[in-house]
Scaffold this motif. Structure first.
Motif, PDB file in Angstrom:
ATOM      1  N   MET A   1      25.980  12.104 -17.986  1.00  0.00           N
ATOM      2  CA  MET A   1      24.848  12.852 -18.228  1.00  0.00           C
ATOM      3  C   MET A   1      25.146  14.412 -18.453  1.00  0.00           C
ATOM      4  SD  MET A   1      22.312  14.237 -14.898  1.00  0.00           S
ATOM      5  CE  MET A   1      21.570  12.575 -14.833  1.00  0.00           C
ATOM      6  N   LEU A   2      24.562  15.265 -19.311  1.00  0.00           N
ATOM      7  CA  LEU A   2      24.845  16.531 -19.428  1.00  0.00           C
ATOM      8  C   LEU A   2      23.953  17.398 -18.428  1.00  0.00           C
ATOM      9  CD1 LEU A   2      25.704  16.843 -23.126  1.00  0.00           C
ATOM     10  CD2 LEU A   2      27.288  16.768 -21.349  1.00  0.00           C
ATOM     11  N   ALA A   3      24.664  18.218 -17.616  1.00  0.00           N
ATOM     12  CA  ALA A   3      23.587  19.128 -17.125  1.00  0.00           C
ATOM     13  C   ALA A   3      23.967  20.446 -17.488  1.00  0.00           C
ATOM     14  CB  ALA A   3      24.155  19.055 -15.595  1.00  0.00           C
ATOM     15  N   VAL A   4      23.074  21.378 -17.245  1.00  0.00           N
ATOM     16  CA  VAL A   4      23.228  22.703 -17.608  1.00  0.00           C
ATOM     17  C   VAL A   4      22.833  23.748 -16.414  1.00  0.00           C
ATOM     18  CG1 VAL A   4      21.130  22.923 -18.905  1.00  0.00           C
ATOM     19  CG2 VAL A   4      22.737  24.726 -19.250  1.00  0.00           C
ATOM     20  N   ARG A   5      23.801  24.689 -16.079  1.00  0.00           N
ATOM     21  CA  ARG A   5      23.363  25.694 -15.038  1.00  0.00           C
ATOM     22  C   ARG A   5      23.027  26.920 -15.671  1.00  0.00           C
ATOM     23  NH1 ARG A   5      27.399  28.188 -10.616  1.00  0.00           N
ATOM     24  NH2 ARG A   5      28.102  29.178 -12.178  1.00  0.00           N
ATOM     25  N   PHE A   6      22.010  27.496 -15.510  1.00  0.00           N
ATOM     26  CA  PHE A   6      21.753  29.047 -15.790  1.00  0.00           C
ATOM     27  C   PHE A   6      21.686  29.861 -14.535  1.00  0.00           C
ATOM     28  CE2 PHE A   6      19.526  26.572 -19.247  1.00  0.00           C
ATOM     29  CZ  PHE A   6      20.048  27.016 -20.395  1.00  0.00           C
ATOM     30  N   GLU A  32      36.300  19.810 -10.483  1.00  0.00           N
ATOM     31  CA  GLU A  32      35.333  19.252  -9.692  1.00  0.00           C
ATOM     32  C   GLU A  32      34.478  18.366 -10.346  1.00  0.00           C
ATOM     33  OE1 GLU A  32      34.353  20.871  -5.994  1.00  0.00           O
ATOM     34  OE2 GLU A  32      35.999  22.213  -5.933  1.00  0.00           O
ATOM     35  N   VAL A  33      33.942  19.221 -11.681  1.00  0.00           N
ATOM     36  CA  VAL A  33      33.079  18.711 -12.616  1.00  0.00           C
ATOM     37  C   VAL A  33      33.730  18.686 -13.887  1.00  0.00           C
ATOM     38  CG1 VAL A  33      31.129  18.928 -11.228  1.00  0.00           C
ATOM     39  CG2 VAL A  33      31.719  20.715 -12.853  1.00  0.00           C
ATOM     40  N   SER A  34      33.357  18.111 -14.918  1.00  0.00           N
ATOM     41  CA  SER A  34      33.953  18.093 -16.217  1.00  0.00           C
ATOM     42  C   SER A  34      32.992  19.116 -17.067  1.00  0.00           C
ATOM     43  CB  SER A  34      33.837  16.749 -17.030  1.00  0.00           C
ATOM     44  OG  SER A  34      34.447  16.786 -18.079  1.00  0.00           O
ATOM     45  N   ILE A  35      33.646  20.437 -17.107  1.00  0.00           N
ATOM     46  CA  ILE A  35      32.778  21.524 -17.708  1.00  0.00           C
ATOM     47  C   ILE A  35      33.352  21.338 -19.210  1.00  0.00           C
ATOM     48  CG2 ILE A  35      32.722  24.068 -18.044  1.00  0.00           C
ATOM     49  CD1 ILE A  35      32.986  24.276 -15.020  1.00  0.00           C
ATOM     50  N   ILE A  36      32.325  21.522 -19.982  1.00  0.00           N
ATOM     51  CA  ILE A  36      32.465  21.408 -21.586  1.00  0.00           C
ATOM     52  C   ILE A  36      32.380  22.759 -22.067  1.00  0.00           C
ATOM     53  CG2 ILE A  36      31.128  20.428 -23.613  1.00  0.00           C
ATOM     54  CD1 ILE A  36      30.166  18.032 -21.959  1.00  0.00           C
ATOM     55  N   GLN A  37      31.460  23.490 -21.678  1.00  0.00           N
ATOM     56  CA  GLN A  37      31.307  25.025 -21.992  1.00  0.00           C
ATOM     57  C   GLN A  37      30.977  25.789 -20.808  1.00  0.00           C
ATOM     58  OE1 GLN A  37      31.950  26.566 -25.201  1.00  0.00           O
ATOM     59  NE2 GLN A  37      32.907  24.839 -25.557  1.00  0.00           N
ATOM     60  N   SER A  38      31.657  27.048 -20.703  1.00  0.00           N
ATOM     61  CA  SER A  38      31.008  28.059 -19.539  1.00  0.00           C
ATOM     62  C   SER A  38      31.236  29.372 -20.172  1.00  0.00           C
ATOM     63  CB  SER A  38      31.962  27.773 -18.357  1.00  0.00           C
ATOM     64  OG  SER A  38      31.481  28.721 -17.388  1.00  0.00           O
ATOM     65  N   GLY A  39      30.301  30.317 -19.815  1.00  0.00           N
ATOM     66  CA  GLY A  39      30.532  31.610 -20.042  1.00  0.00           C
ATOM     67  C   GLY A  39      29.622  32.685 -19.588  1.00  0.00           C
ATOM     68  N   ILE A  54      27.891  24.151 -18.908  1.00  0.00           N
ATOM     69  CA  ILE A  54      27.325  22.853 -19.392  1.00  0.00           C
ATOM     70  C   ILE A  54      28.436  22.034 -18.843  1.00  0.00           C
ATOM     71  CG2 ILE A  54      26.869  21.588 -21.275  1.00  0.00           C
ATOM     72  CD1 ILE A  54      25.946  24.132 -22.807  1.00  0.00           C
ATOM     73  N   ALA A  55      28.109  20.801 -18.290  1.00  0.00           N
ATOM     74  CA  ALA A  55      28.924  19.987 -17.680  1.00  0.00           C
ATOM     75  C   ALA A  55      28.690  18.498 -17.881  1.00  0.00           C
ATOM     76  CB  ALA A  55      29.268  20.436 -16.217  1.00  0.00           C
ATOM     77  N   ASP A  56      29.620  17.576 -17.821  1.00  0.00           N
ATOM     78  CA  ASP A  56      29.458  16.259 -17.811  1.00  0.00           C
ATOM     79  C   ASP A  56      29.490  15.878 -16.478  1.00  0.00           C
ATOM     80  OD1 ASP A  56      29.102  13.559 -18.592  1.00  0.00           O
ATOM     81  OD2 ASP A  56      30.589  13.513 -20.086  1.00  0.00           O
ATOM     82  N   VAL A  57      28.250  15.472 -15.981  1.00  0.00           N
ATOM     83  CA  VAL A  57      28.173  14.932 -14.344  1.00  0.00           C
ATOM     84  C   VAL A  57      27.675  13.489 -14.275  1.00  0.00           C
ATOM     85  CG1 VAL A  57      28.374  17.407 -13.721  1.00  0.00           C
ATOM     86  CG2 VAL A  57      26.033  16.290 -14.116  1.00  0.00           C
ATOM     87  N   GLY A  58      27.743  13.058 -13.066  1.00  0.00           N
ATOM     88  CA  GLY A  58      27.219  11.714 -12.941  1.00  0.00           C
ATOM     89  C   GLY A  58      25.832  11.995 -12.527  1.00  0.00           C
ATOM     90  N   SER A  59      25.363  12.987 -11.903  1.00  0.00           N
ATOM     91  CA  SER A  59      24.042  13.191 -11.163  1.00  0.00           C
ATOM     92  C   SER A  59      23.795  14.508 -11.489  1.00  0.00           C
ATOM     93  CB  SER A  59      23.697  12.697 -10.077  1.00  0.00           C
ATOM     94  OG  SER A  59      24.531  13.154  -9.188  1.00  0.00           O
ATOM     95  N   LEU A  60      22.454  15.366 -11.391  1.00  0.00           N
ATOM     96  CA  LEU A  60      22.080  16.649 -10.976  1.00  0.00           C
ATOM     97  C   LEU A  60      22.699  16.988  -9.845  1.00  0.00           C
ATOM     98  CD1 LEU A  60      18.677  16.879 -12.695  1.00  0.00           C
ATOM     99  CD2 LEU A  60      20.954  17.671 -13.583  1.00  0.00           C
TER     100      LEU A  60
END
Length: 94
Positions: A1-6, A32-39, A54-60
Motif C-alpha cells: 500500500m502507498l502511504a503519504v505523510r503531510f 525502515e520503510v520504502s520511500i518513493i518520494q520525499s521532500g 510517500i512510501a510503500d508500506v505494509g500498513s498505515l
C-alpha cells in the motif's frame, strides 16, 4: 500500500531545524520503510513549511511508527502530522 505523510512545521522551532536536519535525513534514508518520494513543502517565497513523504508500506501503522521516530517529530519541529493511505489514479502506479 502507498502511504503519504503531510507534515507542517512549527515556525517557532526553526532554530531546532538545523540542529536535527542531518539526523532527520538519516532517518528518511534508513530504509525502515520504502520511500518513493520525499521532500519539503515550500511557500510562495521559497521557504520550507513542512514536508511530504510517500512510501510503500505494509500498513498505515507501519508508516505511523516510522513517522513517530523521525527526529523532526520527536523534537516538535513538525507541528502537525497527518498520514493517509494513497491510491493514485493517474500516473505510473495507477
Amino acid at each position: 500500500m502507498l502511504a503519504v505523510r503531510f507534515a507542517i512545521s512549527d515556525p517557532n522551532k526553526d532554530s531546532l531545524r538545523e540542529i536535527y536536519l542531518e539526523e532527520h535525513k538519516r532517518h528518511l534514508r534508513s530504509k525502515e520503510v520504502s520511500i518513493i518520494q520525499s521532500g519539503p513543502i515550500l511557500n510562495e517565497g521559497g521557504s520550507g513549511e513542512g514536508g511530504v513523504v510517500i512510501a510503500d508500506v505494509g500498513s498505515l501503522e507501519e508508516m505511523r511508527r516510522f513517522s513517530s521516530a523521525d527526529p523532526f517529530v520527536v523534537h516538535g519541529i513538525y507541528r502537525d502530522v497527518a498520514i493517509y493511505e494513497w491510491r493514485p489514479t493517474i500516473g505510473g502506479r495507477g
